[in-house]
Design a protein around this motif. Structure first.
Motif, PDB file in Angstrom:
ATOM      1  N   HIS A   1       0.837  -1.208   0.000  1.00  0.00           N
ATOM      2  CA  HIS A   1       0.000   0.000   0.000  1.00  0.00           C
ATOM      3  C   HIS A   1       0.875   1.262   0.000  1.00  0.00           C
ATOM      4  O   HIS A   1       1.902   1.297   0.687  1.00  0.00           O
ATOM      5  CB  HIS A   1      -0.899  -0.019   1.234  1.00  0.00           C
ATOM      6  N   PRO A   2       0.488   2.286  -0.752  1.00  0.00           N
ATOM      7  CA  PRO A   2       1.311   3.502  -0.799  1.00  0.00           C
ATOM      8  C   PRO A   2       1.572   4.108   0.582  1.00  0.00           C
ATOM      9  O   PRO A   2       2.656   4.652   0.821  1.00  0.00           O
ATOM     10  CB  PRO A   2       0.485   4.468  -1.656  1.00  0.00           C
ATOM     11  N   TYR A   3       0.601   3.996   1.486  1.00  0.00           N
ATOM     12  CA  TYR A   3       0.823   4.561   2.823  1.00  0.00           C
ATOM     13  C   TYR A   3       1.846   3.728   3.594  1.00  0.00           C
ATOM     14  O   TYR A   3       2.775   4.274   4.197  1.00  0.00           O
ATOM     15  CB  TYR A   3      -0.490   4.643   3.604  1.00  0.00           C
ATOM     16  N   SER A   4       1.719   2.406   3.544  1.00  0.00           N
ATOM     17  CA  SER A   4       2.700   1.554   4.238  1.00  0.00           C
ATOM     18  C   SER A   4       4.076   1.790   3.650  1.00  0.00           C
ATOM     19  O   SER A   4       5.073   1.854   4.370  1.00  0.00           O
ATOM     20  CB  SER A   4       2.383   0.066   4.084  1.00  0.00           C
ATOM     21  N   LYS A   5       4.118   1.939   2.341  1.00  0.00           N
ATOM     22  CA  LYS A   5       5.396   2.185   1.673  1.00  0.00           C
ATOM     23  C   LYS A   5       6.053   3.446   2.248  1.00  0.00           C
ATOM     24  O   LYS A   5       7.236   3.451   2.568  1.00  0.00           O
ATOM     25  CB  LYS A   5       5.137   2.345   0.165  1.00  0.00           C
ATOM     26  N   GLY A   6       5.215   4.485   2.393  1.00  0.00           N
ATOM     27  CA  GLY A   6       5.720   5.738   2.962  1.00  0.00           C
ATOM     28  C   GLY A   6       6.221   5.539   4.385  1.00  0.00           C
ATOM     29  O   GLY A   6       7.298   6.004   4.756  1.00  0.00           O
ATOM     30  N   LEU A   7       5.430   4.817   5.190  1.00  0.00           N
ATOM     31  CA  LEU A   7       5.826   4.571   6.580  1.00  0.00           C
ATOM     32  C   LEU A   7       7.163   3.847   6.660  1.00  0.00           C
ATOM     33  O   LEU A   7       8.053   4.231   7.404  1.00  0.00           O
ATOM     34  CB  LEU A   7       4.788   3.684   7.272  1.00  0.00           C
ATOM     35  N   ALA A  66       0.796  -5.619  -8.542  1.00  0.00           N
ATOM     36  CA  ALA A  66       1.864  -5.620  -9.537  1.00  0.00           C
ATOM     37  C   ALA A  66       2.172  -4.203 -10.006  1.00  0.00           C
ATOM     38  O   ALA A  66       3.342  -3.802 -10.098  1.00  0.00           O
ATOM     39  CB  ALA A  66       1.474  -6.499 -10.718  1.00  0.00           C
ATOM     40  N   GLU A  67       1.123  -3.448 -10.261  1.00  0.00           N
ATOM     41  CA  GLU A  67       1.322  -2.092 -10.761  1.00  0.00           C
ATOM     42  C   GLU A  67       2.025  -1.213  -9.723  1.00  0.00           C
ATOM     43  O   GLU A  67       2.894  -0.403 -10.058  1.00  0.00           O
ATOM     44  CB  GLU A  67      -0.036  -1.461 -11.090  1.00  0.00           C
ATOM     45  N   LEU A  68       1.623  -1.400  -8.467  1.00  0.00           N
ATOM     46  CA  LEU A  68       2.249  -0.613  -7.402  1.00  0.00           C
ATOM     47  C   LEU A  68       3.741  -0.939  -7.302  1.00  0.00           C
ATOM     48  O   LEU A  68       4.583  -0.047  -7.236  1.00  0.00           O
ATOM     49  CB  LEU A  68       1.559  -0.888  -6.061  1.00  0.00           C
ATOM     50  N   ARG A  69       4.038  -2.242  -7.341  1.00  0.00           N
ATOM     51  CA  ARG A  69       5.452  -2.651  -7.246  1.00  0.00           C
ATOM     52  C   ARG A  69       6.254  -2.065  -8.393  1.00  0.00           C
ATOM     53  O   ARG A  69       7.381  -1.607  -8.207  1.00  0.00           O
ATOM     54  CB  ARG A  69       5.565  -4.174  -7.295  1.00  0.00           C
ATOM     55  N   GLU A  70       5.632  -2.074  -9.557  1.00  0.00           N
ATOM     56  CA  GLU A  70       6.280  -1.524 -10.731  1.00  0.00           C
ATOM     57  C   GLU A  70       6.635  -0.054 -10.496  1.00  0.00           C
ATOM     58  O   GLU A  70       7.752   0.395 -10.746  1.00  0.00           O
ATOM     59  CB  GLU A  70       5.315  -1.658 -11.912  1.00  0.00           C
ATOM     60  N   TYR A  88       6.994   1.445  -7.694  1.00  0.00           N
ATOM     61  CA  TYR A  88       8.033   1.593  -6.668  1.00  0.00           C
ATOM     62  C   TYR A  88       9.423   1.372  -7.261  1.00  0.00           C
ATOM     63  O   TYR A  88      10.367   2.095  -6.967  1.00  0.00           O
ATOM     64  CB  TYR A  88       7.816   0.609  -5.501  1.00  0.00           C
ATOM     65  N   SER A  89       9.546   0.344  -8.114  1.00  0.00           N
ATOM     66  CA  SER A  89      10.884   0.059  -8.628  1.00  0.00           C
ATOM     67  C   SER A  89      11.314   1.142  -9.621  1.00  0.00           C
ATOM     68  O   SER A  89      12.492   1.460  -9.738  1.00  0.00           O
ATOM     69  CB  SER A  89      10.960  -1.335  -9.249  1.00  0.00           C
ATOM     70  N   ARG A  90      10.327   1.733 -10.332  1.00  0.00           N
ATOM     71  CA  ARG A  90      10.653   2.845 -11.209  1.00  0.00           C
ATOM     72  C   ARG A  90      11.232   4.005 -10.386  1.00  0.00           C
ATOM     73  O   ARG A  90      12.248   4.592 -10.726  1.00  0.00           O
ATOM     74  CB  ARG A  90       9.398   3.305 -11.949  1.00  0.00           C
ATOM     75  N   THR A 143      15.007   5.929 -10.564  1.00  0.00           N
ATOM     76  CA  THR A 143      15.216   7.355 -10.883  1.00  0.00           C
ATOM     77  C   THR A 143      15.999   8.066  -9.790  1.00  0.00           C
ATOM     78  O   THR A 143      16.508   9.154  -9.998  1.00  0.00           O
ATOM     79  CB  THR A 143      13.879   8.089 -11.084  1.00  0.00           C
ATOM     80  N   LYS A 144      16.095   7.482  -8.613  1.00  0.00           N
ATOM     81  CA  LYS A 144      16.747   8.155  -7.494  1.00  0.00           C
ATOM     82  C   LYS A 144      18.235   8.378  -7.723  1.00  0.00           C
ATOM     83  O   LYS A 144      18.916   7.531  -8.260  1.00  0.00           O
ATOM     84  CB  LYS A 144      16.540   7.339  -6.223  1.00  0.00           C
TER      85      LYS A 144
END
Ligand SMILES: Nc1ncnc2c1ncn2[C@@H]1O[C@H](COP(=O)(O)OP(=O)(O)O)[C@@H](O)[C@H]1O
Ligand SMILES: Nc1ncnc2c1ncn2[C@@H]1O[C@H](COP(=O)(O)OP(=O)(O)O)[C@@H](O)[C@H]1O
Ligand code: SF4
Ligand SMILES: [Mg+2]
Ligand SMILES: [Mg+2]
Lengths: 270, 339, 416
Positions: free
Chosen positions: B251-257, B326-330, B332-334, B338-339
């Protein structure tokens, strides 16, 4: 070849004793510290180790029992109100508890206007002041239009602490003493605050003394780390040196007591 | 075959303030805690962690009110029971709660043994004080606490000792489930470690069967519990094992946390912390659709209108987002690249 | 601010206290408009007239008479005139005559008169009856017969030419007048005091003066206490030591003893109500000063004060803006308590005869003092002191209620 960095603030043999007789507490014990231009220095220790006391001495809010403080190479003199005011243009602070850092009877505008006044902007036209406040707020991702005429306690703890950073943005001091600025804030707002603090540091090139009990945080933000135990510095050095190859037992204990995510957290040591 | 110690289905509760406003602090929360397992609840302050804890014990005293849903503790459905009845028959015996800042709420004029007498006398009528003392002493010894503490006043104890005493008192009646609400937030790292050690010992030695641990400190949570559940604005946004949640959030929020975790480990200095902009929504008027929409960088127009369903991601993992795993993971890896 | 006020007015304690206080204040304000008599005017010749409605007797004659035939009016009249002594004498005679004592009910006027009329014989003599006794019974009989007479009373005036009496009017036993047609009626709800003043009028005026004394005393005490507490707490160091030294001296000497000494040395003539109020204020600031000081000490180390210093503000600015607002609610509460203790102190002083001089205005304490000097409590003249005690109690009670009500709002420890 790096340019010789300027020595901003240094303390020599600073000692602070609270109370008298049997209630005597040795809060800070013969501490030396040198702060150079543009550095981020962390002071790490458990609560009660004397970090806040030392920071208040450096700020000139309380006087030391012994020792000298030098500011830009000369002995610090803050014996009159005017001299103090001058000193505080150079050194500012963010405190631990945002809920007690604000006067609850003053609006947010007052907090920011005070800073503009201190920087000689008392007679700026109103529009200019508002523009400055708006800029400061947007620097920490707050919207001044939403904050004006509000009271600090209407904000969350994280927002209050960010407003403190906005305050520093307006004051542009040479040195910032951040006394556990994120310890009362939850972990998600912590990242935001650290980000903004480091951004500000780059922006105005200030020296930061970062006080914390969280050794991980110190490692993340600082160039140099001082470990403080019972009023004394027991170990100091570059962040990598102190955190990755600790020498003193106290540092080792602090490190082993912090939960980690890649290494096993050994519970048997307590 | 495992036994479920606690099961909560679509539980919703709200506060009714003095000004007659409703605060929807817990919204359709479902969870399950198996015997021998521990569950962690993470989330920003104000997202309803403490309220969820009170709600799932049936502790409905004003201003907190039950709205809907089921709570089954150790096979007993307690939803809709009178809270006074719940307090007498369930609390402390089936499920025990260590409130946030409990250690500072101890009455400073009473000795520790008096708190213990209170707890026991409320549930057992025919015991004398000497027996209680013996029992308390034995318990304290097993838990590695010095029995002298029993004769002390709360102010005479250090923060860590006080907190461990509070925990010992809360397991006096051998509850099946223990809920610890930020038990170590106000403590030094060393005391924190002792508290955690004690909680783990309680689980291993069978004093309690399951534990719910609430904190916003993710590294701590990771080291203490088996499963982590992330809450946002009164709802669950993601649930999974602690390893999955920390190293592979969906989840985008968990990812942020998880991106805001700071630990003193090599390489950490080079990691860029992710900061989530903005503030959580006001729970008096929670937004329709996804409650995270205001702060989410993947937000789509439909996020704000449709009621976002939970999606399964295998192995009991659930998350709540309209974008597939799958789309979320994609994405994230993108970002990573870019970082 | 508005929110706080709302909360205060939601506290039942405060509301009850405030209502009582409002009623007292309103009475003090409105009563003088209705009855504008000067409070210390002596209206009664004689001491301690009972509470009641006083009807001018002379005016009743000129008021038109109405005849009302009312059941039992005669017996009521006779009953009120036949006193207990007479009744006992009648009983004694009747017992001597041979009527068993338990058959005589001396409180039943009608039955007693019946027995007497049927049996009394002036010539009868019993054993042990002296001549004097006999004459007494004959006289008693005459007056009893007079009571029973239905003849009208005659009002006569002296004729100026002849010097003889001329009948001007007859008042029948069934004559009535309407009180509203009598031109002079005075209600004295609380009677009169030893000097013959209307107690109620005096009480209202005294309440006003006492409240003013309390207010002035409270103001003086709070002001001194606040200033000393703020300075000593914030500035600290030798200033604090100095102020605490004075405060300690004042603490060691009980303030009431000090008050007595000062009042006594001022002398009776110089003691006006305001002087007394100021003196009370000067002797009771200690408590406020100590409390303010300890609050300030805990505030001055707070980070918002540190931050204000770092923003370059002066000591004066910090005290006024960063300290004072935090203790304001507390000071208001202290002020309210000081008012009520000021009123009590004045009462205490006056009871000892050290209150304000007595010629100008009454105070609640002075009223108590007068009532005691003239022994109202021994004589059973309750109206001279009891209403005063009630008023003092009500004021103190209402102030304390308001105070606890505010405490519940301001004191986080008591908040639910
Ligand atoms: N104003 C004070 N008066 C007396 N003792 C104090 C005061 N401030 C701090 N101390 C004592 O000094 C020691 C160090 O405190 P502090 O500097 O606040 O530590 P830290 O910030 O590391 O938690 C503690 O033992 C504390 O009790
Ligand atoms: N007594 C209360 N009355 C009204 N609202 C409350 C009350 N307690 C908490 N809340 C609200 O409920 C929400 C959840 O609070 P809480 O459960 O304490 O969060 P957490 O424990 O995650 O920090 C918050 O928005 C808070 O403002
Ligand atoms: S549902 Fe939409 S707004 Fe909510 S987390 Fe997923 S992408 Fe973001
Ligand atoms: Mg500190
Ligand atoms: Mg909570």
């Amino acid at each position: 070849m790096t340019r010789e960095k300027k020595l901003y603030l240094s303390a020599k043999g600073v000692t602070k004793i609270f109370g008298l007789g049997r209630q005597k507490t040795l809060a800070v014990d013969n501490v030396d510290i040198d702060l150079y231009e543009g550095e981020v220095v962390s002071i790490v220790g458990e609560s009660g180790s004397g970090k806040t006391t030392l920071s208040k001495i450096l700020l000139g809010l309380i006087s030391q029992t012994e020792g000298e403080i030098f500011f830009q190479g000369v002995k610090r003199d803050i014996n009159s109100h005017a001299k103090k005011r001058e000193y505080w243009k150079n050194i500012q602070a963010i405190f631990q508890d945002p809920f007690s850092s604000y006067n609850i009877f003053n609006k947010i505008d007052t907090v920011l206007l005070d800073c503009i006044n201190m920087r000689g902007g008392r007679y700026f036209p109103r529009e200019k002041k508002i523009e400055m406040m708006t800029e400061a707020c947007s620097f920490v991702n707050l919207k001044f239009e939403e904050l004006t005429n509000k009271y600090p306690f209407e904000l969350s703890g994280g927002q209050m602490q960010r407003l403190m950073i906005a305050r520093i943005f307006l004051l542009q001091p040479k040195i910032l003493l951040a006394d556990e600025p994120t310890s009362m804030i939850d972990a998600c707002s912590r990242a935001t605050i650290l980000d903004e603090l480091m951004h500000l540091r780059k922006e105005i090139g200030m020296t930061i003394i970062f006080i914390t009990h969280d050794i991980g945080l110190a490692y993340y933000v600082s160039d140099k780390v001082y470990i403080m135990e019972k009023g004394r510095f027991v170990e100091s050095g570059s962040a990598d040196e102190v955190i990755l190859t600790p020498r003193h037992d106290y540092t080792k204990r602090l490190l082993s007591d912090v939960p980690k995510i890649h290494e096993e957290w050994d519970l048997s040591t307590v | 075959m495992t036994t479920t110690m606690l099961e909560v289905n679509e539980l919703s509760t709200k506060y009714i303030t003095r000004f007659r406003e409703d605060v929807y602090a817990v919204d359709k929360v479902s969870l399950k805690v198996e015997e021998g397992k521990s569950l962690g609840i993470a989330g920003e302050s104000g997202c309803g962690k403490s309220t969820l804890a009170l709600s799932l014990m049936g502790y409905y005293f004003p201003p907190l009110h039950y709205t809907s849903g089921d709570i089954i503790i150790n096979g007993k459905n307690i939803s809709g029971l009178n809270p006074d009845h719940v307090r007498k028959t369930i609390l402390g015996k089936e499920i025990a709660y260590i409130p946030q800042a409990a250690m500072n709420a101890l009455n400073p004029t009473r000795k520790i043994i008096h708190f213990i007498e209170d707890v026991i006398l409320e549930h057992e009528m025919y015991v004398n004080k000497k027996d209680i003392y013996e029992r308390a002493k034995k318990l304290f010894e097993t838990l590695g606490l010095p029995p002298e503490v029993l004769q002390r006043y709360p102010v005479e104890l250090s923060g860590g000792m006080k907190q461990r005493t509070v925990i010992a008192i809360s397991v006096l009646l051998l509850p099946k489930v223990l809920i610890a609400d930020e038990p170590s937030s106000a403590l030094d790292v060393t005391s924190q470690k002792m508290v955690i050690k004690m909680l783990k010992h309680l689980m291993e030695a069978g004093f309690i069967s399951s534990m719910i641990f609430i904190t916003h400190e993710l590294p701590l949570l990771y080291n203490v519990v088996d499963d982590i559940m992330v809450m946002y604005a009164g709802q669950i946004v993601e649930k999974g094992t602690s390893h999955e949640m920390v190293f592979d959030p969906i989840h985008p929020y968990s990812k942020g946390l998880m991106g805001s975790i700071i630990v003193p480990e090599e390489g950490l200095r080079d990691v860029k912390l992710t900061a989530i902009p903005g503030v959580p929504p006001n729970l008096k008027k929670p937004p329709a659709g996804c409650r995270f929409a205001e702060r989410c960088k993947f937000v789509r127009p439909e996020c704000r209108v449709i009621s976002v369903p939970y999606r399964e991601a295998g192995n009991g993992r659930v998350y709540r987002c309209i974008i597939p795993e799958a789309e979320l993971r994609e994405a994230y890896s993108r970002e990573e690249r870019t970082k | 601010m508005k929110h706080t006020l709302q909360q205060i007015f939601r506290s039942p304690n405060f509301v009850v206290g405030f209502s009582i206080f409002a009623v007292i204040i309103l009475t003090v304000l409105i009563y003088p408009m209705l009855i504008p008599d000067p409070p210390l005017k002596i209206i009664a010749q004689g001491t301690f007239f009972e509470p009641g409605i006083y009807v001018n007797t002379y005016d009743t004659f000129s008021a038109p008479a109405y005849t009302l035939k009312l059941e039992g009016a005669d017996s009521k009249r006779i009953a009120s005139k036949l006193n207990d002594e007479d009744r006992l004498a009648m009983q004694k005679w009747l017992v001597g005559f041979g009527i068993p004592e338990n058959e005589i009910d001396i409180q039943n006027t009608e039955a007693l008169l019946d027995l007497w009329n049927t049996n009394f014989d002036p010539s009868k003599r019993f054993q042990g009856m002296t001549n004097a006794d006999r004459n007494y019974y004959i006289r008693l009989n005459n007056s009893v017969q007079g009571l029973l007479s239905t003849a009208p009373a005659i009002i006569a005036a002296t004729d100026e030419t002849t010097g003889g009496l001329v009948e001007t009017d007859r008042v029948q036993q069934s004559d009535y007048i309407n009180v509203s047609q009598v031109s002079n009626v005075r209600i004295l709800p609380l009677g009169t005091d030893n000097f013959g003043r209307d107690v109620l009028t005096e009480l209202v005026a005294a309440t006003r003066v006492s409240l003013m004394i309390g207010f002035v005393a409270g103001f003086v005490a709070t002001l001194i206490g606040l200033v000393l507490g703020l300075v000593s707490g914030y500035v600290g160091g030798w200033v604090d030591d100095g102020i605490m030294f004075i405060t300690n001296i004042f603490t060691v000497i009980p303030s009431f003893v000090l008050l007595i000494l000062i009042s006594f040395s001022i002398g009776q003539d110089k003691r006006g109500a305001f002087t007394i109020a100021t003196v009370i204020g000067f002797t009771s600031w200690v408590w406020t000063a100590r409390a303010v000081r300890s609050q300030v000490i805990s505030l001055r180390n707070r980070d918002h004060v540190n931050l204000s210093k770092l923003s370059g503000h002066s000591i004066f600015y910090i005290i006024v803006n960063d300290i004072l607002p935090y203790i304001a609610s507390y000071v208001v509460m202290a002020f309210i308590l000081q008012i009520s203790s000021g009123i009590l102190a004045e009462a205490g002083l006056s009871i000892l005869g050290l209150g304000p001089r007595t010629t100008e205005v009454p105070t609640l304490g002075l009223m108590m003092n007068w009532a005691m000097i003239y022994q109202a409590h021994i004589l059973g003249k309750w109206w001279a002191y009891f209403p005063v005690i009630i008023t003092i109690a009500l004021i103190a009670f209402s102030m304390n209620l308001m105070n606890t009500g505010m405490d519940q709002v301001f004191n986080p420890a008591l908040r639910d």
